[in-house]
Design a protein around this motif. Sequence first.
Motif, mmCIF file in Angstrom:
data_model
loop_
_atom_site.group_PDB
_atom_site.id
_atom_site.type_symbol
_atom_site.label_atom_id
_atom_site.label_comp_id
_atom_site.label_asym_id
_atom_site.label_seq_id
_atom_site.Cartn_x
_atom_site.Cartn_y
_atom_site.Cartn_z
ATOM 1 N N VAL A 103 9.899 1.445 24.394
ATOM 2 C CA VAL A 103 10.050 0.002 24.171
ATOM 3 C C VAL A 103 11.032 -0.256 23.043
ATOM 4 C CG1 VAL A 103 8.848 -2.093 23.462
ATOM 5 C CG2 VAL A 103 7.768 -0.537 25.087
ATOM 6 N N GLU A 104 10.939 0.524 21.976
ATOM 7 C CA GLU A 104 11.838 0.325 20.835
ATOM 8 C C GLU A 104 13.284 0.597 21.221
ATOM 9 O OE1 GLU A 104 14.458 1.230 17.792
ATOM 10 O OE2 GLU A 104 13.557 2.871 18.961
ATOM 11 N N SER A 105 13.522 1.615 22.020
ATOM 12 C CA SER A 105 14.900 1.931 22.406
ATOM 13 C C SER A 105 15.503 0.839 23.276
ATOM 14 C CB SER A 105 14.941 3.273 23.155
ATOM 15 O OG SER A 105 14.181 3.198 24.358
ATOM 16 N N ASN A 106 14.682 0.151 24.056
ATOM 17 C CA ASN A 106 15.191 -0.941 24.900
ATOM 18 C C ASN A 106 15.528 -2.185 24.101
ATOM 19 O OD1 ASN A 106 15.003 0.523 27.291
ATOM 20 N ND2 ASN A 106 12.884 -0.117 27.671
ATOM 21 N N LEU A 107 15.104 -2.251 22.851
ATOM 22 C CA LEU A 107 15.401 -3.406 22.007
ATOM 23 C C LEU A 107 16.668 -3.222 21.178
ATOM 24 C CD1 LEU A 107 11.830 -4.321 20.675
ATOM 25 C CD2 LEU A 107 13.196 -5.584 22.343
ATOM 26 N N ARG A 108 17.331 -2.107 21.318
ATOM 27 C CA ARG A 108 18.519 -1.859 20.512
ATOM 28 C C ARG A 108 19.680 -2.730 20.976
ATOM 29 N NH1 ARG A 108 18.004 4.786 20.339
ATOM 30 N NH2 ARG A 108 16.075 4.831 19.088
ATOM 31 N N ILE A 109 20.364 -3.267 19.994
ATOM 32 C CA ILE A 109 21.482 -4.178 20.243
ATOM 33 C C ILE A 109 22.781 -3.443 19.949
ATOM 34 C CG2 ILE A 109 22.517 -6.384 19.539
ATOM 35 C CD1 ILE A 109 19.745 -7.339 18.798
ATOM 36 N N PRO A 110 23.857 -3.583 20.764
ATOM 37 C CA PRO A 110 23.956 -4.474 21.935
ATOM 38 C C PRO A 110 23.423 -3.878 23.220
ATOM 39 C CG PRO A 110 26.075 -3.469 21.527
ATOM 40 C CD PRO A 110 25.161 -2.979 20.424
ATOM 41 N N PHE A 111 23.383 -2.522 23.292
ATOM 42 C CA PHE A 111 22.898 -1.886 24.508
ATOM 43 C C PHE A 111 21.684 -1.035 24.154
ATOM 44 C CE2 PHE A 111 27.449 -2.512 25.259
ATOM 45 C CZ PHE A 111 27.412 -3.253 26.421
ATOM 46 N N PRO A 112 20.678 -1.027 25.005
ATOM 47 C CA PRO A 112 20.578 -1.624 26.353
ATOM 48 C C PRO A 112 20.056 -3.055 26.378
ATOM 49 C CG PRO A 112 18.669 -0.265 25.964
ATOM 50 C CD PRO A 112 19.500 -0.160 24.712
ATOM 51 N N PHE A 113 19.942 -3.687 25.214
ATOM 52 C CA PHE A 113 19.371 -5.029 25.157
ATOM 53 C C PHE A 113 20.154 -6.002 26.034
ATOM 54 C CE2 PHE A 113 18.817 -9.240 23.304
ATOM 55 C CZ PHE A 113 17.450 -9.306 23.132
ATOM 56 N N PHE A 114 21.467 -5.855 26.069
ATOM 57 C CA PHE A 114 22.288 -6.819 26.813
ATOM 58 C C PHE A 114 21.987 -6.773 28.305
ATOM 59 C CE2 PHE A 114 26.097 -7.824 29.258
ATOM 60 C CZ PHE A 114 26.359 -9.110 28.826
ATOM 61 N N LEU A 131 19.470 -5.479 29.844
ATOM 62 C CA LEU A 131 18.063 -5.651 30.193
ATOM 63 C C LEU A 131 17.568 -7.071 29.981
ATOM 64 C CD1 LEU A 131 16.406 -2.390 28.785
ATOM 65 C CD2 LEU A 131 17.147 -2.871 31.121
ATOM 66 N N VAL A 132 18.192 -7.823 29.091
ATOM 67 C CA VAL A 132 17.708 -9.161 28.739
ATOM 68 C C VAL A 132 18.699 -10.250 29.135
ATOM 69 C CG1 VAL A 132 16.867 -10.616 26.859
ATOM 70 C CG2 VAL A 132 16.417 -8.162 26.823
ATOM 71 N N ILE A 133 19.955 -10.066 28.829
ATOM 72 C CA ILE A 133 20.949 -11.116 29.077
ATOM 73 C C ILE A 133 21.398 -11.134 30.530
ATOM 74 C CG2 ILE A 133 23.157 -12.053 28.339
ATOM 75 C CD1 ILE A 133 20.950 -12.118 26.228
ATOM 76 N N ILE A 158 19.887 -23.384 24.840
ATOM 77 C CA ILE A 158 18.450 -23.372 24.546
ATOM 78 C C ILE A 158 17.698 -22.557 25.591
ATOM 79 C CG2 ILE A 158 17.979 -25.500 25.807
ATOM 80 C CD1 ILE A 158 15.970 -26.194 23.608
ATOM 81 N N PHE A 159 18.185 -22.525 26.842
ATOM 82 C CA PHE A 159 17.541 -21.718 27.877
ATOM 83 C C PHE A 159 17.631 -20.232 27.530
ATOM 84 C CE2 PHE A 159 18.230 -19.417 31.995
ATOM 85 C CZ PHE A 159 16.898 -19.426 32.402
ATOM 86 N N THR A 160 18.794 -19.800 27.101
ATOM 87 C CA THR A 160 18.957 -18.399 26.721
ATOM 88 C C THR A 160 18.154 -18.068 25.474
ATOM 89 O OG1 THR A 160 21.193 -18.433 27.653
ATOM 90 C CG2 THR A 160 20.653 -16.628 26.171
ATOM 91 N N THR A 161 18.194 -18.961 24.493
ATOM 92 C CA THR A 161 17.481 -18.705 23.241
ATOM 93 C C THR A 161 15.979 -18.578 23.461
ATOM 94 O OG1 THR A 161 19.191 -19.900 22.016
ATOM 95 C CG2 THR A 161 17.086 -19.556 20.913
ATOM 96 N N VAL A 162 15.412 -19.521 24.189
ATOM 97 C CA VAL A 162 13.970 -19.493 24.409
ATOM 98 C C VAL A 162 13.572 -18.294 25.267
ATOM 99 C CG1 VAL A 162 12.058 -20.728 25.500
ATOM 100 C CG2 VAL A 162 13.692 -21.962 24.086
ATOM 101 N N SER A 163 14.389 -17.943 26.250
ATOM 102 C CA SER A 163 14.080 -16.783 27.078
ATOM 103 C C SER A 163 14.071 -15.506 26.248
ATOM 104 C CB SER A 163 15.093 -16.665 28.223
ATOM 105 O OG SER A 163 15.052 -17.808 29.060
ATOM 106 N N VAL A 164 15.037 -15.366 25.347
ATOM 107 C CA VAL A 164 15.080 -14.186 24.487
ATOM 108 C C VAL A 164 13.885 -14.159 23.543
ATOM 109 C CG1 VAL A 164 16.397 -13.039 22.655
ATOM 110 C CG2 VAL A 164 17.580 -13.935 24.661
ATOM 111 N N VAL A 165 13.507 -15.316 23.007
ATOM 112 C CA VAL A 165 12.348 -15.377 22.114
ATOM 113 C C VAL A 165 11.079 -15.000 22.877
ATOM 114 C CG1 VAL A 165 10.928 -16.913 20.719
ATOM 115 C CG2 VAL A 165 13.403 -17.046 20.566
ATOM 116 N N CYS A 166 10.927 -15.508 24.097
ATOM 117 C CA CYS A 166 9.742 -15.147 24.904
ATOM 118 C C CYS A 166 9.729 -13.652 25.209
ATOM 119 C CB CYS A 166 9.731 -15.958 26.195
ATOM 120 S SG CYS A 166 9.399 -17.718 25.988
ATOM 121 N N TYR A 167 10.895 -13.096 25.509
ATOM 122 C CA TYR A 167 10.964 -11.660 25.778
ATOM 123 C C TYR A 167 10.603 -10.857 24.527
ATOM 124 C CZ TYR A 167 12.846 -7.163 27.300
ATOM 125 O OH TYR A 167 12.989 -5.842 27.614
#
Length: 1102
Positions: free
Chosen positions: A763-774, A776-778, A800-809
Amino acid sequence: MQDLRAKIRIAVLIAVTVWISLAATYGILKPISNGCIMTYMYPTYIPISSPVGLLSEKYGVYLYHEGWKKIDFKEHLKKLNGVPVLFIPGNGGSYKQVRSLAAESDRAYQGGPLEQTFYQEASIGKVEGEADTNLDGFQLPDHYTRRLDWFAVDLEGEHSAMDGGILEEHAEYVVHTIHRILDQYKESFDARAKEGAANSASIPRSVILVGHSMGGFVARAAVVHPRLRKSAVETVLTLSSPHQSPPLALQPSLGRYFNRVNQEWRKGYEVQLTRSGYFASDPPLSHVVVVSISGGYNDYQVRSKLESLDGIIPPTHGFMISSTGVKNVWLSMEHQAILWCNQLVIQVSHTLLSLVDSSTGQPFSATRKRLTVLTRMLHSGIPQSFNWRTLSHTSQQIAHFPAKNGEDASGSVVSSPYACPKNVHWSDDGLERDLYIQTSTVTVLAMDGRRRWLDLEKLGSSGKSHFIFVTNLLPCSGVRLHLWPEKGKSVSLPLSKRVLEVTSKMVQIPSGPAPRQIEPGSQTEQASPSAVLMLGPEDMHGFKFITISVAPRPTVSGRPPPAVSMAVGQFFNPDAGRVKISPWSMLLPKYYNDDIFVKEDHSLVMNLSFPISLGLLPVTLQLETTGCGIKSSGFSDDQAEDIENNRLCRLRCFPPVALAWDEISGLHIFPNLQSETILVDSAPALWSSSAGSEKTTVLLLVDPHCSYKTSIVVSLSAAAGRFLLLYNSQIVGFCIVVIFFALMRQAQAWNHDFPIPSMLAAVESNLRIPFPFFYLVIVPILLSLFLSLLTSQPLPPLTIFTTVSVVCYSFANATVITVILVSQLIFYVMAVVHVFIKTRWQVWEGNVGFVLFGWFGKLFSCFQLSKVIRVLGVNPLLATALSAISLACFIHPAMGLFLLLGFHAFCCHNALSSHVRSKKLQGGNGSQQSTFPLTDKLNLKESIEDNLSTSPGSAKSYGETQLEIFHHCHGLLILHLVAAIMFAPSLVAWLQRIGTNQSFPWLLDSFLCIGVILHGVCNSKPEFNSYLFSFFGLSRTEIRLDFIYLVAGYYSYMCSLALSPYKVFYAMATIGAFSLTSRILQKRIREKLEPHFGGRKHSHRH
């Protein structure tokens, strides 16, 4: 260093999530004052017999009677001749909840219609293609001819919001109840006819349905039920009922049932055509009208977005209105309070009574008339959408209204659709003393009987093209307004230049508490406005003057005048009062102080535009009076400022009023605004949101004689609560997405011959920015926008759609990490305890005190040698699969998932215990090794050698291999734990019904859970993360689960954005079906002696 950053990142994420959760809990549990008045009654419930059947044994139906006297039930049923109304309770509700509505309906029938007022009424426009029904002269009834007979179904308090099967049974029983009610009226009619009693009333042909919470959806499901008689239901009124989707969209069958019913309603309003395309018949539901009343922002269980009828009911046959916008109510209320809030109950009771046609004694048969009654009785004249430049459109509508002739205050003949009736008149002696106003602002402080003239050309110049008028005087009986083409009396003017009265164009707004005296004998505080009138340039075009005629002080038309009179009118420029709030001042008020200072002689109207919806970030709006034009008060300088601001200004300035508009929940009004949390029940930043939904417009009506300081601060607890209430379904779906992506990371590691990471590391590795976060999330967000373009759907606000989606994720990631940490800690503790007990047992097994325990051990060994246990022990996967599938198909899907969780927990415990034992044996010191008996060491070494022999040249130890197995099984356990939790509400509803006639689970739920079980069983070992097949003997193709997990994660991401988290079961079931097919094909290939390389090709370290 990288590990330290990862730990810090996870710690911060969890800390923020915990803070949001605690703040949301505080905001939701904090007591609120809704302003509702309690309703009182004297209830009696009369049981209605029904034929014996499967559902009639569980449920029942009652007729309500209001009164404290004891009655004969049979005689009361024999006299039944009113209009039938059926109340359907909601999730866990009782049939006794009908008492408030039924009691007030009885009082309303005896007391007659509400007192007539002359405010502007809401109206429905003519729809293109609709039959021309002339409703210009249609008036609401001035008396009630038939009472309402309230029936209520007893659904045993079952939790219909948690299980689709229960919901369908309720709909079937409601259909049965509707038929039983109509038959009861026929039986009562025949019984009276036999006794020779006069039957002036006709037998009802339809039943009005009123549903609360899930009962509203049950009512709609009953209307489209194939067994319902034709035209048996023509009007449906729902209170805080979800229509778009379930509040807990976790069970697949529940979500599918909602979609099926909504699809039937969409088809029901389509014109029926023949195969050749010719007209066959009217839409099947063309006679049905539906109105949904939401509780507003105080309803934490069902949001207004779910209560909307958009896309289900066309505007020609229904609408949704928030209780904050209901006429004479103006309040937001909790989910249960909507049933007993006296203000709303009274309005609903009079609305239903107004549906009855006085000529027939039954509800109006014309759909248009019923919709007109509902609109006029529930909607106020204030528009539900707000734009100052398009709000006023009198000049465009005058041609559509018949002109009414009346007399103005001076006896002049006027022609206007907004003229007062002739029976409302008052003395005009004082009107000869006209006042001529020379300023753009006019103030009325008393009912002096004078008429004030305002020159439109002179006062309406310099861009001040709009006119607004606020007052607490009643239209017609207290104040009148006219537009004059020339000064003089209209009787001397030609017909083309008559005076136009616009009095009834005033719209009603809620007023605050009655004004009070600060000290006995002193002046009373200024009253709150109760009406507002807005005129635009198109309304005043062709006129030169506007007059404000105030009634004299004595009693007017039998009504006493208000204790304090106030009226303020002003010509203003709409652009001068527009204020755009900076988004940084909302998010960071400490660093971006954006207080608004308004000096005296300002615009009466302030238009505040918030860039972020107040449904997502509620703000505390504080208006502080800094001055009111009183230069000399007679006090010292230190005392004067405090007294002027806190006492004297309240005597001169009327209390401010805030009006907030939202495209979903409509109008919200906050009277007597001093310091108030402004909140609207919107749902911004969703995939289905349209452009502009991320903003909120707030209109402030403030006294132009006073100066103000306006402070805006975001309410953090309210914002956190709104976040969880709006996006909880999205967060639940994202939790599955996070787990899918973590399993993908584990499968990738196995396929590339790397050690399988733990779930936490994945889970932690999937949160790394920019990849793979981009990607997997964007990327899924971009895919959703692309799908909106393909389907011609409106695009949501991108930022706001992108921001809230990222916050929920991110919130979902923190939730999953917390579950991983807790479960991993439990497994480690259990493994250490297990190893400790086992080693100590082997040391002490020769002692006398343990002989008894040894006897029990031998008995257990004998049990294990039995035939059944041996068969199950040979293939535990098959035993687990058969047992879990049986439970899922014949008992409840959650039971099968819980058994699967037990299997995963057993595998995790065995693998981790082996890892701890191996680590203690190989890596411990001499004293630690001495605790293991020699025989145990030899057995463990043999196991290690067997494991190493499977991978020649491997440098991986037995303990490391067992740790990887634990990580793999732990990932499956977390996935299926969330799946089982999603079925937990349905299990609770199932447990409540134990002992009753229960049916088998829904086929869809069982089928999907079978797929989930197959996924857990067929992928119980990490070597099944990839398969190599030979198709037709031509080529070998490798199929990897990591790619399938990625696709499943993307699909689940899209379903979560669509607020359909229950669809993640389709992805899990698909993976299970694929795993089973792959295992079968693998077995056949092995039987043909074909080489299979489906596991790790190299087990040694690189």
